[in-house]
Write an enzyme that holds these catalytic residues in place. Sequence first.
Site, PDB file in Angstrom:
ATOM      1  N   LYS A  53      51.271  27.463  39.805  1.00 22.66           N
ATOM      2  CA  LYS A  53      51.408  26.805  38.496  1.00 22.66           C
ATOM      3  C   LYS A  53      52.750  26.077  38.423  1.00 22.66           C
ATOM      4  CE  LYS A  53      48.188  30.003  36.422  1.00 22.66           C
ATOM      5  NZ  LYS A  53      47.964  31.347  35.884  1.00 22.66           N
ATOM      6  N   GLN A  97      50.617  35.739  32.381  1.00 21.19           N
ATOM      7  CA  GLN A  97      49.677  36.004  33.477  1.00 21.19           C
ATOM      8  C   GLN A  97      49.010  37.367  33.284  1.00 21.19           C
ATOM      9  OE1 GLN A  97      48.923  33.744  35.883  1.00 21.19           O
ATOM     10  NE2 GLN A  97      47.426  35.152  36.732  1.00 21.19           N
ATOM     11  N   ASP A 120      46.123  28.844  27.504  1.00 17.97           N
ATOM     12  CA  ASP A 120      45.034  29.591  28.142  1.00 17.97           C
ATOM     13  C   ASP A 120      43.766  29.566  27.280  1.00 17.97           C
ATOM     14  OD1 ASP A 120      45.361  30.752  30.673  1.00 17.97           O
ATOM     15  OD2 ASP A 120      46.717  32.287  29.888  1.00 17.97           O
TER      16      ASP A 120
HETATM   17  N1  GUN Z   1      44.550  35.834  35.416  1.00 17.28           N
HETATM   18  C1  GUN Z   1      43.447  35.363  36.044  1.00 17.28           C
HETATM   19  N2  GUN Z   1      43.068  34.187  35.505  1.00 17.28           N
HETATM   20  C2  GUN Z   1      43.936  33.921  34.510  1.00 17.28           C
HETATM   21  C3  GUN Z   1      44.078  32.832  33.594  1.00 17.28           C
HETATM   22  O1  GUN Z   1      43.297  31.881  33.554  1.00 17.28           O
HETATM   23  N3  GUN Z   1      45.121  32.933  32.743  1.00 17.28           N
HETATM   24  C4  GUN Z   1      45.980  33.973  32.740  1.00 17.28           C
HETATM   25  N4  GUN Z   1      46.960  33.977  31.850  1.00 17.28           N
HETATM   26  N5  GUN Z   1      45.897  34.994  33.575  1.00 17.28           N
HETATM   27  C5  GUN Z   1      44.875  34.957  34.454  1.00 17.28           C
END
Ligand code: GUN
Length: 285
Positions: A53, A97, A120
């Site tokens: 990211k 996350q 998200d």
């Molecule tokens: N963990 C796995 N996929 C995601 C996601 O799309 N967003 C977040 N914040 N954590 C994750």
Amino acid sequence: MAEIIDGKEIARAIREAIREEAAALREKTGVTPGLAVVLVGDDPASWIYVRRKAQACEEVRFLSRELRLPADAAEGELLDIIAQLNGDDAIHGILVQLPLPEQIRTQAIIEAIDPEKDVDGFHPVNVGRLLTGNPGHVACTPRGVIELLDRIGVDIAGKEAVIVGRSNIVGKPLALLLLARHATVTICHTRTRNLPETTRRADILVAAAGRPEMIRGEMIKEGAVVIDVGINRRPDGGLVGDVAFAEAERRAAYITPVPGGVGPMTIAMLLGNTLAAARRIAAPV
Ligand code: GUN
């Protein structure tokens, strides 16, 4: 043999467009989109995602901030960080996350994020907006799946779409997006009685169960579009999806590989949500 959907290349083109749009925004308003990614603990898969990211932010010239807390951090510490980021004008998107360590209530954290910065799309306000057909931020992976279907020219309206997996992150929001595009949607899960019979009805089959290679060739209708959201680590270290690729490839018309299918799209959609948040703040409607 199925045509392989090149998610990596499609995502690259989307990032390029986002980079140009962000440059135009900066030129016009002086605003640079900013994304904060918060990581609690040291789960190796999460580390990899967070690093990707940050790299993607760099590529499109966004501001990216990474905040790390130890695995034993208290919920209050994380809530304090979120409160700070909510009030920080340089930050337009906040991503915590998942999964979080068990002493932290995931839902309490999600609900503490300003819905306008919830890139998200997990906050109940954004989930509710999606449900009622007036979406705000939409979860990145489901958006990425729709984007892939659009890019290969699938007309979603009227199609039988079957999703295997009912998570809040993928299965449920994707069902709402497909429904909004007029598909007939079925969600399968661990209690579904006759899974192969159901998946064989699918014109669009999405595997999002987190179970390595559970979708076998005989579960797929000839000519279906197969989207594999799964990323599973094999004992030998390699990656496999939720679809048995070699078998599926012989029946599907289109199929996404793992890696290089849905994964890169998720990150491209995250950048898109962050740009949209920055735009709204730069020029409120
Ligand atoms: N963990 C796995 N996929 C995601 C996601 O799309 N967003 C977040 N914040 N954590 C994750």
